[in-house]
Design an enzyme around this catalytic site. Structure first.
Site, PDB file in Angstrom:
ATOM      1  N   THR A 159       0.731  -1.173   0.008  1.00  0.00           N
ATOM      2  CA  THR A 159       0.073  -0.001   0.046  1.00  0.00           C
ATOM      3  C   THR A 159       0.978   1.227  -0.077  1.00  0.00           C
ATOM      4  O   THR A 159       1.953   1.147   0.474  1.00  0.00           O
ATOM      5  CB  THR A 159      -1.061   0.077   1.168  1.00  0.00           C
ATOM      6  OG1 THR A 159      -1.606   1.204   1.456  1.00  0.00           O
ATOM      7  CG2 THR A 159       0.076  -0.038   2.453  1.00  0.00           C
ATOM      8  N   ASP A 160       0.358   2.290  -0.329  1.00  0.00           N
ATOM      9  CA  ASP A 160       0.823   3.818  -0.396  1.00  0.00           C
ATOM     10  C   ASP A 160       1.048   3.927   0.973  1.00  0.00           C
ATOM     11  O   ASP A 160       1.534   5.103   1.428  1.00  0.00           O
ATOM     12  CB  ASP A 160       0.021   4.610  -1.351  1.00  0.00           C
ATOM     13  CG  ASP A 160      -1.308   4.922  -0.687  1.00  0.00           C
ATOM     14  OD1 ASP A 160      -1.923   3.953  -0.414  1.00  0.00           O
ATOM     15  OD2 ASP A 160      -1.781   5.868  -0.884  1.00  0.00           O
ATOM     16  N   TYR A 182      -1.729   0.739  10.417  1.00  0.00           N
ATOM     17  CA  TYR A 182      -1.835   0.005   8.993  1.00  0.00           C
ATOM     18  C   TYR A 182      -0.684  -0.012   8.198  1.00  0.00           C
ATOM     19  O   TYR A 182       0.065  -1.099   7.766  1.00  0.00           O
ATOM     20  CB  TYR A 182      -3.139   0.522   8.318  1.00  0.00           C
ATOM     21  CG  TYR A 182      -3.320  -0.155   6.990  1.00  0.00           C
ATOM     22  CD1 TYR A 182      -3.716  -1.545   6.795  1.00  0.00           C
ATOM     23  CD2 TYR A 182      -2.941   0.442   5.986  1.00  0.00           C
ATOM     24  CE1 TYR A 182      -4.008  -1.874   5.678  1.00  0.00           C
ATOM     25  CE2 TYR A 182      -3.133  -0.004   4.570  1.00  0.00           C
ATOM     26  CZ  TYR A 182      -3.589  -1.295   4.494  1.00  0.00           C
ATOM     27  OH  TYR A 182      -4.112  -1.792   3.290  1.00  0.00           O
ATOM     28  N   LYS A 231       2.159  -2.985   7.444  1.00  0.00           N
ATOM     29  CA  LYS A 231       2.239  -3.329   5.918  1.00  0.00           C
ATOM     30  C   LYS A 231       3.609  -3.458   5.375  1.00  0.00           C
ATOM     31  O   LYS A 231       3.996  -4.174   4.818  1.00  0.00           O
ATOM     32  CB  LYS A 231       1.446  -2.471   4.808  1.00  0.00           C
ATOM     33  CG  LYS A 231      -0.211  -2.654   5.088  1.00  0.00           C
ATOM     34  CD  LYS A 231      -0.625  -4.110   4.448  1.00  0.00           C
ATOM     35  CE  LYS A 231      -0.540  -4.205   3.064  1.00  0.00           C
ATOM     36  NZ  LYS A 231      -1.145  -5.501   2.535  1.00  0.00           N
ATOM     37  N   TRP A 255      -5.643   3.739  -3.422  1.00  0.00           N
ATOM     38  CA  TRP A 255      -6.830   4.019  -3.813  1.00  0.00           C
ATOM     39  C   TRP A 255      -7.828   3.171  -4.493  1.00  0.00           C
ATOM     40  O   TRP A 255      -8.532   3.382  -5.708  1.00  0.00           O
ATOM     41  CB  TRP A 255      -6.805   5.350  -4.460  1.00  0.00           C
ATOM     42  CG  TRP A 255      -6.300   6.540  -3.855  1.00  0.00           C
ATOM     43  CD1 TRP A 255      -5.459   6.386  -2.918  1.00  0.00           C
ATOM     44  CD2 TRP A 255      -6.639   8.020  -3.993  1.00  0.00           C
ATOM     45  NE1 TRP A 255      -5.125   7.930  -2.150  1.00  0.00           N
ATOM     46  CE2 TRP A 255      -5.908   8.709  -2.943  1.00  0.00           C
ATOM     47  CE3 TRP A 255      -7.353   8.966  -5.033  1.00  0.00           C
ATOM     48  CZ2 TRP A 255      -5.956  10.236  -2.960  1.00  0.00           C
ATOM     49  CZ3 TRP A 255      -7.355  10.088  -4.912  1.00  0.00           C
ATOM     50  CH2 TRP A 255      -6.565  10.869  -3.948  1.00  0.00           C
TER      51      TRP A 255
END
Length: 228
Positions: free
Chosen positions: A38-39, A63, A67, A88
């Site tokens: 994820t970003d 989070y 990750k 997104w």
């Protein structure tokens, strides 16, 4: 993301320990582990240019940190792996931003949406096709160590805010009666500080696997057409 702040132990188990276990199993099986990240591994530092894979992770919440821990665990185990950071995500299925905004702009006369968080929407179908390209490349490679193991970024092309995203969702859906207004993030208090800028540089995945990345509005239009 908010729930992660309330249950750190479970979040670490799912996002860090589980990928580590998968990496161990994949190493034993001599296969390839494709892991979606994820970003949210970014956000702690003020970036204003697309984030590269080499950029140091600076997560601002549980989070993102777990990750990032999962990514590091996979790389430490040393199995054949492709870690793909994305952002997104939306699709025709499940709960996501596009489906929520389709419903809200259809029934509300006015809607406030943050404009000070910038990134790029990602159509899940496009991400799936990129993953399929990775798997096809691995299948065609010689057995043994996969020289293309590493971290890659994938989102659709382009840049927008959540406000811009919502405006296009409403336009493509024909929900023109709803007035969409920009607002600041602090008008929606949250347990999580989301990245203010998390545009991902996709040069590596395009060069390595020959992946073609659609522009975000083209993919959004396709998704909304499918939903209709």
């Amino acid at each position: 993301m908010d729930k992660a702040e309330d249950d750190v132990e479970l979040c670490a188990l799912l996002n860090a320990k589980a990928p580590e276990n998968l990496a161990v199993a994949m190493k034993e099986a001599e296969g390839l582990l494709v892991h979606v990240s994820t970003d949210y591994v970014f956000g702690g530092d003020p970036y204003n240019t697309p984030c590269t894979e080499e950029q140091k992770g600076t997560p601002t919440g549980v989070y993102g940190q777990t990750k990032l821990d999962g990514e590091n665990a996979i790389q430490t185990v040393g199995c054949n792996h492709v870690i793909i950071r994305t952002a997104w995500l939306y699709s025709e299925f499940g709960r996501n931003f596009v489906k929520t905004m389709l419903n809200l702009t259809a029934v509300k006369p006015q809607l406030n949406v943050v404009f000070d968080q910038t990134g790029t929407p990602t159509y899940a179908l496009d991400l799936a096709e990129a993953i399929a390209a990775v798997v096809a490349d691995y299948t065609a490679s010689d057995s043994g160590r996969y020289e293309k193991s590493g971290v890659y970024h994938y989102s659709n092309e382009g840049v927008c805010s959540w406000y811009d995203f919502t405006k296009m969702i409403a336009e493509y859906a024909g929900n023109t009666e709803c007035e969409v207004l920009p607002c600041h993030s602090d008008e929606f208090p949250s347990k999580v500080k989301r990245p203010a800028y998390s545009v991902l540089d996709k040069t590596r995945i395009k060069k390595t696997f020959g992946v073609k990345v659609p522009y975000w509005t083209d993919s959004l239009r396709k998704c909304i057409k499918n939903l209709k």
